[in-house]
Write an enzyme that holds these catalytic residues in place. Structure first.
Site, PDB file in Angstrom:
ATOM      1  N   CYS B  82      47.382  33.058  37.494  1.00  0.00           N
ATOM      2  CA  CYS B  82      48.492  34.005  37.161  1.00  0.00           C
ATOM      3  C   CYS B  82      49.755  34.470  37.531  1.00  0.00           C
ATOM      4  O   CYS B  82      49.969  33.554  36.726  1.00  0.00           O
ATOM      5  CB  CYS B  82      47.129  35.530  37.937  1.00  0.00           C
ATOM      6  SG  CYS B  82      47.776  37.055  37.609  1.00  0.00           S
ATOM      7  N   HIS B 191      42.048  35.026  36.534  1.00  0.00           N
ATOM      8  CA  HIS B 191      41.439  34.273  38.485  1.00  0.00           C
ATOM      9  C   HIS B 191      40.373  34.068  38.007  1.00  0.00           C
ATOM     10  O   HIS B 191      39.787  33.902  37.980  1.00  0.00           O
ATOM     11  CB  HIS B 191      41.567  35.544  39.179  1.00  0.00           C
ATOM     12  CG  HIS B 191      42.617  36.251  39.327  1.00  0.00           C
ATOM     13  ND1 HIS B 191      43.409  35.497  40.558  1.00  0.00           N
ATOM     14  CD2 HIS B 191      43.483  37.328  38.497  1.00  0.00           C
ATOM     15  CE1 HIS B 191      44.498  36.632  40.461  1.00  0.00           C
ATOM     16  NE2 HIS B 191      44.758  37.427  39.160  1.00  0.00           N
ATOM     17  N   GLU B 193      39.264  31.895  40.899  1.00  0.00           N
ATOM     18  CA  GLU B 193      38.110  32.211  41.920  1.00  0.00           C
ATOM     19  C   GLU B 193      37.242  33.544  41.508  1.00  0.00           C
ATOM     20  O   GLU B 193      37.059  34.172  42.569  1.00  0.00           O
ATOM     21  CB  GLU B 193      39.476  32.030  42.873  1.00  0.00           C
ATOM     22  CG  GLU B 193      39.918  33.662  43.503  1.00  0.00           C
ATOM     23  CD  GLU B 193      41.570  33.123  42.401  1.00  0.00           C
ATOM     24  OE1 GLU B 193      41.625  32.664  41.386  1.00  0.00           O
ATOM     25  OE2 GLU B 193      42.211  34.041  42.722  1.00  0.00           O
TER      26      GLU B 193
END
Lengths: 257, 210
Positions: B82, B191, B193
């Site tokens: 990001c 993202h 994660e």
């Protein structure tokens, strides 16, 4: 096309997930971690985690519980209930939250939304509105889990909050909450149709058709769902299949090995 | 000796979810704001959310820009996420024009509100597919797949060279670059994660570069 998000919602009271009806009457549903993992594996797009008593009793949020719930979950988690300082937000992020939903404290001090958005970014700050219908086209904002009326008009309040920099709106209909009779599509549309930020419709989902309705007519960008997933009336997979067949763009369920 | 994976802490964003993702995959990533620790790392993660200017300010305040550039110059595995990925480019156009790390040629611009037929920011899941002049073979993305990842952003990468465009996505009718790559240096607009199994797979593939 934009993907509509399906967001299972856990209402937390003490160590349990409970089911609120009109945001009040409660029934114990299950264990937060177990449900969170189940929804993650079923293909939830995000998770909503709302502590429904923290705000009411000015009680502090149970960060340890959140930490354990978020441990094996790799999708965004929005946390709400009793957030009333920048350090509350920091603590929530530290134990696994990605966003925070703020209701009661934002109503008492709107400027807090701006401060929070500046500190953590708009993408982190969700305005949580609990609204009750007053008359045709008019809804009033409530706080403290739907108990306290504020005199604020829901649409005006949403406009103000957008100006203060919130990144999303979680919009609960108190009238529909827990009834399984469908979302308040008019309420959703009254905000989602003009809001430049995503609106998450919440309260009243009884089946996948209700979700389709609040997406197509209510212009919802995401739907929050609790009861019907808790009781296995339908799964995230079956809801997505239904929506997909209706032409709603959704994220296909990932295959787990 | 175990590889040293460092998550750069420059004061923006939520680093715990990244650390948690690495732990889930069996890696003990450390969170650090120490230039020397970053400089000697085997792999570096540059996370972050917030504005371009705040991100660069955070790096400079901690004297980390040179350390991050050092890792990049040596082509050690680096993953920007990001804002962290945006900072890898030369220039950002958010609240003014600011210099970035200049690891990959290009700039960061806002979604064109007139062209994008959806709300900005984009918040939610979107598909990632290969760039026109790059291959996913031997990269952190799996050839033949079109993974869906979680995005939350108003700004996009605009790399100068097509060879740096590894992944593309489309939002509101506008195609944009969602993954940049130069050697072992990768940047994702989304993202990983928070992108479920697809995201974990990308992170797992990244660890295999080390």
């Amino acid at each position: 096309m934009k993907n509509i998000r399906i967001i299972p919602t856990l209402h937390i009271k003490g160590p349990n997930v409970v089911k609120p009806v009109h945001t009040e009457a409660l029934r114990i549903v299950g264990d937060p971690k177990e449900l969170a993992v189940r929804y993650y594996r079923q293909g939830a797009d995000e998770l909503m985690y709302l502590d429904i008593v923290a705000s009411l009793y000015q009680r502090n949020f149970d960060f340890e519980l959140l930490k354990s719930v978020s441990e094996d979950i790799f999708i965004p988690i929005t946390v709400g209930g009793g957030i009333r300082s920048l350090s509350d937000i920091k603590n929530a992020l530290r134990v696994g939250a990605d966003k925070v939903a703020i209701n009661t404290y934002a109503v008492s001090r709107p400027e807090f939304l701006r401060e929070a958005a500046l500190e953590f970014g708009s993408q982190c700050i969700v305005l949580y509105i609990e609204a009750k219908k007053k008359s045709e086209g008019k809804w009033e904002v409530y706080t403290d889990g739907g108990r306290e009326s504020t005199g604020l008009d829901a649409i005006e309040w949403a406009k103000q909050a957008v100006g203060l920099g919130v990144g999303e709106i979680l919009l609960t209909s108190i009238d529909q909450d827990g009834t399984r009779k469908g979302y308040d599509t008019k309420l959703t549309s009254a905000i989602a149709s003009w809001a430049p930020i995503p609106v998450i419709a919440h309260g009243g989902a009884g089946n996948a058709a209700h979700m389709e309705e609040v997406i197509s007519k209510g212009k919802a960008d995401a739907v929050a769902v609790s009861s019907i997933f808790h009781y296995d009336d339908c799964t995230i997979g079956s809801v997505k299949e239904y929506l997909d067949a209706k032409g709603v763009a959704i994220r296909r369920i990932p295959q787990f090995h | 000796m175990a590889s040293r994976i460092t998550i750069v802490d420059y004061g923006v964003g939520n680093l715990q979810s990244l650390k948690k993702a690495f732990a889930h995959l069996g890696f003990d990533a450390i969170i650090s704001e120490d230039a020397e620790e970053i400089r000697v790392s085997d792999a570096v993660i540059l996370p972050g959310v917030g504005s371009f200017e705040a991100g660069m300010r955070g790096l400079k305040l901690r004297n980390l820009t040179e350390a991050v550039q050092h890792v990049a110059v040596h082509n050690r595995p680096m993953l920007g996420i990001c804002l962290g990925a945006q900072l890898m480019l030369e220039q950002g156009h958010e609240f003014g024009v600011f210099d970035g790390l200049g690891i990959i040629e290009g700039e960061v611009v806002r979604f064109d509100a007139d062209a994008v037929k959806e709300k900005i920011p984009e918040v939610g899941w979107n598909e990632v597919y290969p760039g026109t002049e790059t291959s996913w073979e031997g990269s952190i993305l799996v050839p033949g797949e079109k993974p869906r990842m979680y995005f939350t952003h108003s700004y996009i990468f605009k790399p100068s060279r097509k060879e740096n465009i590894l992944g593309l996505s489309s939002y509101g009718g506008t195609e944009f670059c969602s993954v940049i790559r130069k050697g072992n240096i990768y940047g994702c607009q989304f993202h990983p994660e928070k992108s479920g199994e697809a995201g974990l797979q990308l992170i797992r593939n990244f660890t295999q570069l080390i």
